[in-house]
Design a protein around this motif. Structure first.
Motif, PDB file in Angstrom:
ATOM      1  N   HIS A 192       0.828  -1.198   0.000  1.00  0.00           N
ATOM      2  CA  HIS A 192       0.000   0.000   0.000  1.00  0.00           C
ATOM      3  C   HIS A 192       0.868   1.255   0.000  1.00  0.00           C
ATOM      4  O   HIS A 192       2.077   1.177   0.158  1.00  0.00           O
ATOM      5  CB  HIS A 192      -0.924   0.016   1.230  1.00  0.00           C
ATOM      6  CG  HIS A 192      -1.938  -1.073   1.203  1.00  0.00           C
ATOM      7  ND1 HIS A 192      -1.721  -2.295   1.796  1.00  0.00           N
ATOM      8  CD2 HIS A 192      -3.164  -1.134   0.644  1.00  0.00           C
ATOM      9  CE1 HIS A 192      -2.789  -3.068   1.607  1.00  0.00           C
ATOM     10  NE2 HIS A 192      -3.664  -2.385   0.906  1.00  0.00           N
ATOM     11  N   SER A 193       0.209   2.386  -0.130  1.00  0.00           N
ATOM     12  CA  SER A 193       0.902   3.666  -0.015  1.00  0.00           C
ATOM     13  C   SER A 193       0.539   4.276   1.332  1.00  0.00           C
ATOM     14  O   SER A 193      -0.290   3.738   2.065  1.00  0.00           O
ATOM     15  CB  SER A 193       0.490   4.607  -1.147  1.00  0.00           C
ATOM     16  OG  SER A 193      -0.847   5.024  -0.971  1.00  0.00           O
ATOM     17  N   LYS A 194       1.138   5.371   1.638  1.00  0.00           N
ATOM     18  CA  LYS A 194       0.840   6.120   2.861  1.00  0.00           C
ATOM     19  C   LYS A 194       0.805   7.599   2.480  1.00  0.00           C
ATOM     20  O   LYS A 194       1.498   8.424   3.064  1.00  0.00           O
ATOM     21  CB  LYS A 194       1.929   5.821   3.893  1.00  0.00           C
ATOM     22  CG  LYS A 194       1.541   6.003   5.319  1.00  0.00           C
ATOM     23  CD  LYS A 194       0.495   5.038   5.755  1.00  0.00           C
ATOM     24  CE  LYS A 194       0.463   4.996   7.262  1.00  0.00           C
ATOM     25  NZ  LYS A 194      -0.675   4.344   7.805  1.00  0.00           N
ATOM     26  N   THR A 195      -0.002   7.906   1.449  1.00  0.00           N
ATOM     27  CA  THR A 195      -0.075   9.268   0.929  1.00  0.00           C
ATOM     28  C   THR A 195      -0.246  10.264   2.066  1.00  0.00           C
ATOM     29  O   THR A 195      -1.104  10.092   2.925  1.00  0.00           O
ATOM     30  CB  THR A 195      -1.245   9.405  -0.063  1.00  0.00           C
ATOM     31  OG1 THR A 195      -1.131   8.393  -1.059  1.00  0.00           O
ATOM     32  CG2 THR A 195      -1.238  10.768  -0.725  1.00  0.00           C
ATOM     33  N   ASN A 196       0.581  11.297   2.059  1.00  0.00           N
ATOM     34  CA  ASN A 196       0.575  12.269   3.139  1.00  0.00           C
ATOM     35  C   ASN A 196       0.328  13.660   2.560  1.00  0.00           C
ATOM     36  O   ASN A 196       1.195  14.238   1.891  1.00  0.00           O
ATOM     37  CB  ASN A 196       1.906  12.212   3.887  1.00  0.00           C
ATOM     38  CG  ASN A 196       1.934  13.069   5.113  1.00  0.00           C
ATOM     39  OD1 ASN A 196       1.625  14.245   5.064  1.00  0.00           O
ATOM     40  ND2 ASN A 196       2.332  12.469   6.223  1.00  0.00           N
TER      41      ASN A 196
END
Length: 148
Positions: free
Chosen positions: A20-24
Motif C-alpha cells: 500500500h501507499s501512505k499518501t501524506n
C-alpha cells in the motif's frame, strides 16, 4: 525547482511492505508550497526486496548501529535483512548525489526511512532507519513526515 528525496509511499506510490501507499497531504502541501521537486525513493525496493514483502524490525540496535555492525534487522520469518536494507540505503544515497538532493522527507517508523523512532521486538523506541542513518552521515538534512 530544488530536488528533495521523498519516501515514495508518502507520495502515493504503493511501495510499503504491505503493498500500500501512505499518501501524506502535509508532505504534498509542503513540497508544493516551497516549489520543491520530489525525487521518490523506496530504499527497500532499491535493495532488491519485493512489494509486498514480510515486515521487518530491528532485533538489536537501529540503522546507525547496523552500519557499525552492532544491529540486527530481521523480517517476521526470522531472516536477516541487513544486507538488503544496507544495499537499498546505498542506492538511495547514490540517487541523492546524482540528483543534487541535500534534504530528504522520510516516513517515520520505517526500518529504512525513520528519522526518530523505529520498531524493535519490544515496541516503538528511539532510533533511525538504515537509509536515514546513511543519509544523515552523508550530510543530508532529514525531515520526518511527522515533523511537518
Amino acid at each position: 525547482m530544488r530536488p528533495v528525496l521523498v519516501s515514495a509511499c508518502l507520495l502515493g506510490l504503493a511501495t510499503r511492505y504491505d503493498g500500500h501507499s501512505k499518501t501524506n497531504a502535509q508532505v504534498l502541501d509542503y513540497l508544493h508550497s516551497r516549489n520543491l521537486l520530489p525525487i521518490p525513493v523506496c530504499p527497500e525496493q532499491l535493495g532488491g526486496l519485493a512489494t509486498p514483502r514480510p515486515p521487518a524490525r530491528f532485533h538489536a540496535g537501529d540503522g546507525e548501529g547496523l552500519w557499525l555492525e552492532q544491529g540486527e534487522l530481521v523480517n517476521q520469518e526470522g531472516e536477516s535483512m541487513n544486507a538488503a536494507f544496507m544495499r537499498g540505503a546505498e542506492e538511495t544515497l547514490r540517487i541523492a548525489r546524482l540528483t543534487g538532493c541535500r534534504t530528504a522527507i522520510l516516513k517515520e517508523r520505517s526500518p529504512s526511512c525513520s528519522v526518530h523512532r523505529i520498531h524493535r521486538r519490544e515496541g516503538l523506541t528511539a532510533g533511525s532507519g538504515v537509509a536515514a542513518a546513511l543519509l544523515r552521515q552523508a550530510g543530508l538534512t532529514l525531515i520526518s513526515d511527522e515533523d511537518l
